[in-house]
Enzyme design. Structure first.
Site, PDB file in Angstrom:
ATOM      1  N   ARG A  82      55.549  32.388  53.960  1.00 56.89           N
ATOM      2  CA  ARG A  82      55.069  31.653  55.138  1.00 56.89           C
ATOM      3  C   ARG A  82      55.004  30.154  54.850  1.00 56.89           C
ATOM      4  NH1 ARG A  82      49.697  33.954  57.745  1.00 56.89           N
ATOM      5  NH2 ARG A  82      48.780  32.801  56.032  1.00 56.89           N
ATOM      6  N   LYS A 184      51.587  27.170  59.518  1.00 58.70           N
ATOM      7  CA  LYS A 184      50.232  26.783  59.111  1.00 58.70           C
ATOM      8  C   LYS A 184      50.210  25.281  58.816  1.00 58.70           C
ATOM      9  CE  LYS A 184      46.642  29.299  56.638  1.00 58.70           C
ATOM     10  NZ  LYS A 184      45.695  29.362  57.750  1.00 58.70           N
ATOM     11  N   GLU A 220      45.204  33.674  70.103  1.00 57.54           N
ATOM     12  CA  GLU A 220      44.400  33.919  68.901  1.00 57.54           C
ATOM     13  C   GLU A 220      43.211  32.978  68.910  1.00 57.54           C
ATOM     14  OE1 GLU A 220      46.259  32.927  65.170  1.00 57.54           O
ATOM     15  OE2 GLU A 220      47.575  31.466  66.081  1.00 57.54           O
TER      16      GLU A 220
HETATM   17  N1  PLP Z   1      45.677  32.570  62.700  1.00 56.77           N
HETATM   18  C1  PLP Z   1      45.389  31.346  62.258  1.00 56.77           C
HETATM   19  C2  PLP Z   1      45.500  30.221  63.203  1.00 56.77           C
HETATM   20  C3  PLP Z   1      44.979  31.169  60.928  1.00 56.77           C
HETATM   21  O1  PLP Z   1      44.657  29.965  60.471  1.00 56.77           O
HETATM   22  C4  PLP Z   1      44.885  32.283  60.069  1.00 56.77           C
HETATM   23  C5  PLP Z   1      44.484  32.124  58.685  1.00 56.77           C
HETATM   24  O2  PLP Z   1      45.263  32.053  57.795  1.00 56.77           O
HETATM   25  C6  PLP Z   1      45.207  33.542  60.587  1.00 56.77           C
HETATM   26  C7  PLP Z   1      45.611  33.653  61.899  1.00 56.77           C
HETATM   27  C8  PLP Z   1      45.151  34.743  59.719  1.00 56.77           C
HETATM   28  O3  PLP Z   1      46.261  34.805  58.856  1.00 56.77           O
HETATM   29  P1  PLP Z   1      46.176  35.546  57.471  1.00 56.77           P
HETATM   30  O4  PLP Z   1      45.803  36.951  57.773  1.00 56.77           O
HETATM   31  O5  PLP Z   1      47.550  35.446  56.926  1.00 56.77           O
HETATM   32  O6  PLP Z   1      45.168  34.853  56.662  1.00 56.77           O
HETATM   33  C1  COI Z   2      42.455  31.709  56.327  1.00 54.19           C
HETATM   34  O1  COI Z   2      42.035  32.753  56.813  1.00 54.19           O
HETATM   35  O2  COI Z   2      42.921  31.648  55.192  1.00 54.19           O
HETATM   36  C2  COI Z   2      42.453  30.484  57.088  1.00 54.19           C
HETATM   37  O3  COI Z   2      43.187  29.622  56.745  1.00 54.19           O
HETATM   38  C3  COI Z   2      41.562  30.386  58.241  1.00 54.19           C
HETATM   39  C4  COI Z   2      40.724  29.131  58.268  1.00 54.19           C
HETATM   40  C5  COI Z   2      39.874  28.952  57.060  1.00 54.19           C
HETATM   41  C6  COI Z   2      41.554  27.948  58.605  1.00 54.19           C
END
Ligand code: PLP
Ligand code: COI
Length: 341
Positions: A82, A184, A220
């Site tokens: 990612r 991200k 989201e």
């Molecule tokens: N959506 C957003 C906007 C996020 O910042 C995050 C955090 O990383 C997620 C979803 C969840 O992603 P992940 O499960 O890969 O941490």
């Molecule tokens: C995560 O879940 O790792 C995130 O980045 C979410 C938040 C802390 C920005």
């Protein structure tokens, strides 16, 4: 190795500098080897790409202590992939998967004393970040970059731990069609700060964002994807090109289908439908899987039947299974767990 003397059970989701971080630099068209440092400060040009034009992206993953005493990371290869996608979209040179995984291993091993013990409820949050540190004044990619991974022990992302939370339907948009919602990028989070402030000021834990094009479909929150459970026990999760492809959500979808035998639908979820769901939860690395009790909007409120005191039964089973996989008490699918030490 002696653990640090911290009150592991009462940590919040906050930054605490640990002993080591990994730093690599990109200059003259190539990354250097990178290595560990104790210096938590970044020094760069006042005209750095990250400072002037927000040329930065990041990742978030966790290390866990398993029941048998190993320290492991959960699917770090997906974070590496990612970060490559985020880098491409922001004209940042990619960090290879090999360098990313080596850096995660080195940082976690060097900070083993900071990894919360098994059963403490805390975890080690790992934050890789990648940004333009070379000077650029015309709008253009920076000539030099830094890749850094630091880590910090954390407790629950939402105050109150896993108590169901209340959300506000945001009047603001998080991501435009064909924009950067699916990567991200730091800029996505800067833009969510004011809407986040508005929600928190009114007593909400987070915002629910709708799609910017039609403002009818659930997207989201500022930092997590949604899972809904129908009254028939089907797991429903929004499909959209403008949300972050959460690694936790992708894992929970697999767990729902292959461990719990549930039906999963990944599809457009109209906001008008959510009043019919039995359970609602947020999922992400920081959030793990956090139950949602209600969503308020101008002129009304939706409350889920699972209630404000405890999470619903399907959310509970999903949570137990993913945490069990991460802590080594439930067998993981092939390739999900990377043993670091
Ligand atoms: N959506 C957003 C906007 C996020 O910042 C995050 C955090 O990383 C997620 C979803 C969840 O992603 P992940 O499960 O890969 O941490
Ligand atoms: C995560 O879940 O790792 C995130 O980045 C979410 C938040 C802390 C920005």
């Amino acid at each position: 190795m002696e653990k640090k003397n911290l009150d592991w059970g009462n940590l919040s989701f906050a930054y605490m500098p640990t002993d080591y971080r990994f730093v690599a630099h990109y200059k003259n068209g190539a990354w250097d080897e990178g290595g560990l440092t104790t210096d938590s400060m970044c020094t760069m040009s006042e005209c750095a790409g990250v400072i002037q034009y927000a040329q930065t992206c990041f990742e978030g993953l966790k290390a866990y202590t398993t029941k048998d005493g190993r320290i492991v990371a959960f699917r770090p290869d997906l974070n590496a992939e990612r970060l490559m996608n985020s880098a491409d979209r922001l004209m940042i040179p990619q960090v290879s998967k090999e360098m990313f995984l080596r850096a995660v291993d080195e940082v976690v091993k060097a900070n083993a004393a900071w990894v919360p013990p098994y059963g403490s409820g805390a975890t080690l949050y790992i934050r890789p970040c990648l940004f333009g540190c070379g000077p650029v004044i015309g709008v253009a990619p920076a000539p030099e970059y830094e890749f850094r991974i630091f880590c910090t022990p954390v407790g629950p992302y939402f105050k109150g731990g896993i108590k169901p939370i209340r959300l506000l339907l945001s009047q603001y948009d998080r991501a435009a069609p064909h924009g950067t919602g699916d990567i991200k990028a730091g800029l996505n989070y800067a833009m969510s700060l004011y809407p986040g402030h508005v929600a928190k000021d009114r007593g909400y834990s987070e915002n629910m964002y709708l799609d910017a094009a039609t403002r009818t479909n659930v997207e989201e929150t500022g930092g997590a994807n949604f899972l809904f459970i129908t009254k028939d026990g089907v797991v429903v999760t929004p499909k959209s090109d403008t949300i972050l492809p959460s690694i936790t959500r992708r894992s929970l979808v697999y767990i729902a289908e292959h461990y719990l035998g549930l039906k999963v639908e990944e599809r457009v979820v109209p906001f008008s439908e959510i009043k019919d769901f039995a359970e609602c939860a947020l999922c992400g690395t920081a959030a793990v899987i956090s139950p949602v009790f209600a969503v308020d909007y101008e002129g009304g409120s939706i409350e889920f039947p699972s209630g404000s005191e405890k999470m619903g039964p399907v959310t509970q089973k999903l949570r137990e299974t993913i945490v069990g996989i991460q802590e080594g008490t439930v067998e993981a699918p092939e390739g999900w767990i990377r043993t670091i030490c």
